[in-house]
Write an enzyme that holds these catalytic residues in place. Structure first.
Site, PDB file in Angstrom:
ATOM      1  N   ASN A  68       0.869  -1.174   0.000  1.00  0.00           N
ATOM      2  CA  ASN A  68       0.000   0.000   0.000  1.00  0.00           C
ATOM      3  C   ASN A  68       0.906   1.224   0.000  1.00  0.00           C
ATOM      4  OD1 ASN A  68      -1.807   2.036   0.459  1.00  0.00           O
ATOM      5  ND2 ASN A  68      -2.370   1.384   2.537  1.00  0.00           N
TER       6      ASN A  68
ATOM      7  N   LYS B  33       0.148   4.248  -0.220  1.00  0.00           N
ATOM      8  CA  LYS B  33      -0.469   5.424   0.421  1.00  0.00           C
ATOM      9  C   LYS B  33      -0.228   6.670  -0.467  1.00  0.00           C
ATOM     10  CE  LYS B  33      -0.143   3.099   4.840  1.00  0.00           C
ATOM     11  NZ  LYS B  33      -0.013   3.160   6.298  1.00  0.00           N
TER      12      LYS B  33
ATOM     13  N   HIS C  57      -9.349   1.222   5.575  1.00  0.00           N
ATOM     14  CA  HIS C  57      -8.045   1.474   6.201  1.00  0.00           C
ATOM     15  C   HIS C  57      -8.233   2.472   7.349  1.00  0.00           C
ATOM     16  CE1 HIS C  57      -3.906   2.574   6.859  1.00  0.00           C
ATOM     17  NE2 HIS C  57      -3.557   1.506   6.164  1.00  0.00           N
TER      18      HIS C  57
ATOM     19  N   GLU D  85      -6.578   4.883   8.228  1.00  0.00           N
ATOM     20  CA  GLU D  85      -6.348   6.284   7.862  1.00  0.00           C
ATOM     21  C   GLU D  85      -7.618   6.889   7.250  1.00  0.00           C
ATOM     22  OE1 GLU D  85      -2.785   5.429   5.678  1.00  0.00           O
ATOM     23  OE2 GLU D  85      -1.825   4.913   7.584  1.00  0.00           O
TER      24      GLU D  85
ATOM     25  N   GLU E   8      -4.932  -4.865  11.028  1.00  0.00           N
ATOM     26  CA  GLU E   8      -3.896  -3.847  11.203  1.00  0.00           C
ATOM     27  C   GLU E   8      -4.119  -3.112  12.519  1.00  0.00           C
ATOM     28  OE1 GLU E   8      -2.186  -2.704   7.068  1.00  0.00           O
ATOM     29  OE2 GLU E   8      -3.755  -1.293   7.616  1.00  0.00           O
TER      30      GLU E   8
ATOM     31  N   GLY F 281       3.048   2.182  10.870  1.00  0.00           N
ATOM     32  CA  GLY F 281       4.027   3.249  10.674  1.00  0.00           C
ATOM     33  C   GLY F 281       4.814   3.605  11.918  1.00  0.00           C
TER      34      GLY F 281
ATOM     35  N   SER G 130       3.828  -2.141  10.404  1.00  0.00           N
ATOM     36  CA  SER G 130       5.291  -2.202  10.572  1.00  0.00           C
ATOM     37  C   SER G 130       5.894  -3.544  10.167  1.00  0.00           C
ATOM     38  CB  SER G 130       5.695  -1.844  12.015  1.00  0.00           C
ATOM     39  OG  SER G 130       5.347  -0.498  12.288  1.00  0.00           O
TER      40      SER G 130
END
Ligand SMILES: O=C[C@H](O)COP(=O)(O)O
Length: 256
Positions: free
Chosen positions: A9, A11, A95, A97, A167, A173, A212
């Site tokens: 991904n 992003k 996701h 985000e 996730e 991240g 990660s």
């Protein structure tokens, strides 16, 4: 037996030059891989370029989002049919985000899941808890709620040939991945949760881990029986690191 899927991904990263260079690097690094499905999800504006650059390789094209509408006055949105038209196969939805920055609800994400299935595309449904939910012991409750939004709206059958990406938000991240044992426990819980509705569907659904994942920790994560590959962010932007992760998933599959 399930086939693992490792998906990158990207992003909001990259440009024309990087898209070409990274795909070149991936094609070289991944040419001999067998036993693992591979996909990349570049920003939507580079999908067409990526499709051409991937031509003839076994790397599939993915996308990072879809709208719930098929056409009409929805400025800035991209439909499932458009993604299909451009050659995308795996579409990330839910996701964290997007849940956070775009206030996407479980029910709204279930609608995205439905339009993707309707178009014959493969949803990659991201679920996972925040750090405070994790510390409060609510991980299973949160994952069950996010899965139930799809189960209740569409039934267990919707998960046939679909992908779930677990996730934990605290791992995204941050460099702080869940341990293989932690991740396995939740993956098993997710599979058992779906199995309460349909055991056969639960058995075949791909459950990726994301958060990660890198070239150092991937192999150990993939030794776990319910971890079927990974959704990779940062490490998917480097061909060599991504190739190590893909190879680790293929090796785990071929060993198992
Ligand atoms: O979609 C990918 C995940 O958000 C993981 O990102 P990360 O590998 O950079 O932690």
């Amino acid at each position: 037996m399930r086939h693992p899927l490792v998906m990158g991904n990207w992003k909001l990263n990259g440009n024309k030059q990087m898209t070409g260079d990274l795909i070149d690097g991936l094609r070289k690094a991944l040419s001999g891989v067998d036993g693992c499905d591979v996909a990349i999800a570049p920003p939507v504006i580079y999908l067409d370029q990526a499709k051409h650059a991937l031509s003839g390789s076994h790397i599939s094209l993915g996308a990072q989002n879809v709208d719930i509408n098929l056409s009409g006055a929805f400025t800035g949105d991209i439909s499932a049919e458009m993604l299909k038209d451009i050659g995308a196969k795996y579409i990330i939805i839910g996701h964290s985000e997007r849940r956070t920055y775009h206030k996407e609800s479980d029910e709204f994400i279930a609608k995205k899941f439905a339009v993707l299935k309707e178009a014959g595309l493969i949803p990659v449904l991201c679920i996972g808890e925040t750090e405070s939910e994790n510390e409060a012991g609510k991980t299973e409750e949160v994952c069950a709620r996010q899965i139930d939004a799809v189960l209740n709206a569409l039934g267990a059958d919707a998960f046939k040939d679909a992908v779930i990406a677990y996730e934990p938000i605290w791992a995204i991240g941050t460099g702080k991945s869940a341990t293989p044992v932690q991740a396995q426990a939740i993956h098993q819980f997710i599979r058992q949760h779906i199995a309460k509705k349909d055991a056969a569907i639960a058995e075949q659904v791909i459950i990726q881990y994301g958060g990660s994942v890198n070239d150092k920790n991937a192999a150990e994560l993939f030794t776990q029986p319910d971890i079927d590959g990974a959704l990779v962010g940062g490490a998917s932007l480097k061909a060599d690191a991504f190739a190590v992760i893909v190879n680790a998933a293929a090796a785990a599959k071929n060993a198992g």
